[in-house]
Design a protein around this motif. Sequence first.
Motif, PDB file in Angstrom:
ATOM      1  N   LEU A 179       0.827  -1.202   0.000  1.00 32.07           N
ATOM      2  CA  LEU A 179       0.000   0.000   0.000  1.00 32.07           C
ATOM      3  C   LEU A 179       0.864   1.256   0.000  1.00 32.07           C
ATOM      4  CD1 LEU A 179      -2.718   1.431   0.132  1.00 32.07           C
ATOM      5  CD2 LEU A 179      -2.704   1.095   2.624  1.00 32.07           C
ATOM      6  N   LEU A 180       1.947   1.186   0.779  1.00 32.78           N
ATOM      7  CA  LEU A 180       2.859   2.321   0.849  1.00 32.78           C
ATOM      8  C   LEU A 180       3.498   2.586  -0.521  1.00 32.78           C
ATOM      9  CD1 LEU A 180       4.247   4.428   2.662  1.00 32.78           C
ATOM     10  CD2 LEU A 180       6.041   2.744   3.119  1.00 32.78           C
ATOM     11  N   ASN A 181       3.856   1.494  -1.199  1.00 29.51           N
ATOM     12  CA  ASN A 181       4.443   1.645  -2.541  1.00 29.51           C
ATOM     13  C   ASN A 181       3.447   2.263  -3.516  1.00 29.51           C
ATOM     14  OD1 ASN A 181       6.961   0.634  -1.884  1.00 29.51           O
ATOM     15  ND2 ASN A 181       6.363  -1.491  -2.281  1.00 29.51           N
ATOM     16  N   LYS A 182       2.177   1.817  -3.429  1.00 24.56           N
ATOM     17  CA  LYS A 182       1.150   2.350  -4.322  1.00 24.56           C
ATOM     18  C   LYS A 182       0.911   3.840  -4.055  1.00 24.56           C
ATOM     19  CE  LYS A 182      -1.327  -1.999  -5.052  1.00 24.56           C
ATOM     20  NZ  LYS A 182      -2.585  -2.742  -4.809  1.00 24.56           N
ATOM     21  N   LEU A 183       0.928   4.177  -2.761  1.00 25.20           N
ATOM     22  CA  LEU A 183       0.746   5.596  -2.416  1.00 25.20           C
ATOM     23  C   LEU A 183       1.906   6.443  -2.952  1.00 25.20           C
ATOM     24  CD1 LEU A 183      -0.566   5.298   1.250  1.00 25.20           C
ATOM     25  CD2 LEU A 183      -1.855   6.159  -0.727  1.00 25.20           C
ATOM     26  N   ASN A 184       3.113   5.885  -2.847  1.00 20.33           N
ATOM     27  CA  ASN A 184       4.285   6.601  -3.360  1.00 20.33           C
ATOM     28  C   ASN A 184       4.208   6.768  -4.872  1.00 20.33           C
ATOM     29  OD1 ASN A 184       5.832   7.231  -1.042  1.00 20.33           O
ATOM     30  ND2 ASN A 184       6.447   5.096  -0.860  1.00 20.33           N
ATOM     31  N   GLU A 185       3.754   5.701  -5.539  1.00 18.74           N
ATOM     32  CA  GLU A 185       3.586   5.791  -6.992  1.00 18.74           C
ATOM     33  C   GLU A 185       2.541   6.840  -7.357  1.00 18.74           C
ATOM     34  OE1 GLU A 185       2.615   1.893  -8.336  1.00 18.74           O
ATOM     35  OE2 GLU A 185       4.601   1.056  -7.911  1.00 18.74           O
ATOM     36  N   SER A 186       1.444   6.832  -6.613  1.00 20.83           N
ATOM     37  CA  SER A 186       0.392   7.825  -6.848  1.00 20.83           C
ATOM     38  C   SER A 186       0.922   9.239  -6.628  1.00 20.83           C
ATOM     39  CB  SER A 186      -0.797   7.552  -5.931  1.00 20.83           C
ATOM     40  OG  SER A 186      -1.777   8.565  -6.033  1.00 20.83           O
ATOM     41  N   LEU A 187       1.750   9.400  -5.581  1.00 23.96           N
ATOM     42  CA  LEU A 187       2.313  10.711  -5.269  1.00 23.96           C
ATOM     43  C   LEU A 187       3.212  11.192  -6.412  1.00 23.96           C
ATOM     44  CD1 LEU A 187       2.618  12.948  -3.136  1.00 23.96           C
ATOM     45  CD2 LEU A 187       4.579  11.695  -2.218  1.00 23.96           C
ATOM     46  N   VAL A 188       4.039  10.298  -6.932  1.00 24.60           N
ATOM     47  CA  VAL A 188       4.937  10.648  -8.033  1.00 24.60           C
ATOM     48  C   VAL A 188       4.135  11.061  -9.271  1.00 24.60           C
ATOM     49  CG1 VAL A 188       6.649   9.756  -9.663  1.00 24.60           C
ATOM     50  CG2 VAL A 188       6.847   9.217  -7.231  1.00 24.60           C
ATOM     51  N   ILE A 189       3.099  10.277  -9.591  1.00 25.04           N
ATOM     52  CA  ILE A 189       2.262  10.565 -10.766  1.00 25.04           C
ATOM     53  C   ILE A 189       1.579  11.921 -10.630  1.00 25.04           C
ATOM     54  CG2 ILE A 189       0.186   9.860 -12.016  1.00 25.04           C
ATOM     55  CD1 ILE A 189       0.980   6.933 -11.399  1.00 25.04           C
ATOM     56  N   ASN A 190       1.025  12.166  -9.445  1.00 23.92           N
ATOM     57  CA  ASN A 190       0.313  13.435  -9.234  1.00 23.92           C
ATOM     58  C   ASN A 190       1.268  14.637  -9.274  1.00 23.92           C
ATOM     59  OD1 ASN A 190      -2.316  12.429  -9.029  1.00 23.92           O
ATOM     60  ND2 ASN A 190      -2.047  11.897  -6.875  1.00 23.92           N
ATOM     61  N   LYS A 191       2.488  14.443  -8.774  1.00 23.69           N
ATOM     62  CA  LYS A 191       3.466  15.534  -8.823  1.00 23.69           C
ATOM     63  C   LYS A 191       3.881  15.840 -10.261  1.00 23.69           C
ATOM     64  CE  LYS A 191       5.454  15.371  -4.180  1.00 23.69           C
ATOM     65  NZ  LYS A 191       6.677  15.183  -3.378  1.00 23.69           N
TER      66      LYS A 191
END
Length: 475
Positions: A90-102
């Motif tokens: 879940l943490l990895n998915k959140l990090n991926e989402s954060l990168v995409i949104n940035k």
Amino acid sequence: MESFIKMYQKQSIDYSSCEKAPNMLILFNKYRNVIIKNIETVSQYTQTIELLILQFKLNLILKLKENFLNEIEIRRELQKSSDFTASSDLLNKLNESLVINKKKLEYLEEDYFKHRNQIDQFKITLDSLRLKVEKLTKQKKEYFSNINKITREMGGNSNNQEHKLEDNLDFDENLTNSQRIRALQKRARETQNEINRINSRFSKTKLKYEEFRPLFETYEQDYQRIIEMIELDEKKISELESKLELKINISRNSMPLDKIKLQSIRTIQEIENDIKEADSEIKVISFQGIDPKNFNKCTNKIKEFDKFLSDNGSEIKIDKNVGELKGIFKAYQKFEIIVDELESIINKFLVEVNLKASFRLLLSKDNQKFIIQLNFIRNNKESIDFNELTTPEKIFFVIILYISFELQIDKHNIIFSNLIIPVEFNKAGSIFRTIRKIIPIFEKEKNFGKFNLIFIFSNLEMKKEVKNLKIIKIQ
């Protein structure tokens, strides 16, 4: 160059200042050697710095590899817990989402701020126009107020005496009240016209603003939505990290978790890829003889560079003898002026045969002397050298070169003889044609009026007399 200068010096002491001009070449070669030595110095300095960088880079990569090895051990240990695995995923998915949104935010920001600046500019323009209208409206009211005041005064004063206005309107004191009223009415009309013009511009700007605003609002909504998503992801990541830290039960003596952020704990494959990349860089640097535990190579390189500076200190510094430099530059500039003046005089004659001469000061191939290159342009387009001239053109140039030189050194009696030119140019027809062309130039050029032309010809038959040339035959 030296021959050229000597030729002038023989004629007049005024040209002795050019004697130092050739020293410009000595100066040039001297500074060129200094620059070459400085380039060598910079090269050695660069090599020394590069060696130091490699040394520190190797130690940095080794430290990174050590961290990667600790990270992979932590990851293996943590994978034993299924609960942690789910949280970690879940943490990895959140990090991926954060990168995409940035990234989305990065792409959107430029357009968003560009549109926001346009909206702000619209608002500033509209506010400015509104204030101008308010100011002009107030001014117009003052005009009418003054008109009414003068009218009331006139009604109560049959002598139609002049009325002094209370405001700061600039009127001629000799104007009657009627004339002042008409002037105020004119100003009121002009002010109203200006108000109408500004209102028209305000309406057009307002229309553009209203047309543009929906597009900006769309950008603003998207921008704020992505900001909120990023803030939400960061909040969730922070909360999840706190929960994971409570679940980890590894000895901090063997696993320095405090040096590794949970957010950066990746998959084993990702960590192994980084380790392979670090090993590859270590191999490349080590191949150049860099030892992480031995700084002797760097120390020796620094000593070598220090010795080079000590041994070559005098060769990398520019001697600043200002007096000598000024003298050389002045002499060189004086020589350039002389050449330019000669070229200018020559071209006054060459125009008669559709030619234009150009003197260029160049360095020889071995950089040991200055040479003067002579080129010609025929009919304002064809570039040629002296050897490409026709024989009559060569004879014309040789004669006017001599005469131009005599003119330049201010020799009042210019004596020319066919005996002073090469035999191959000793052709009567071309020589006399040249004289026929240059005599009118002396007549029309104001600066040439004080000079006398004296021609001495030997063994040349003049078949046709030259106008304005007095001939004396000597047996």
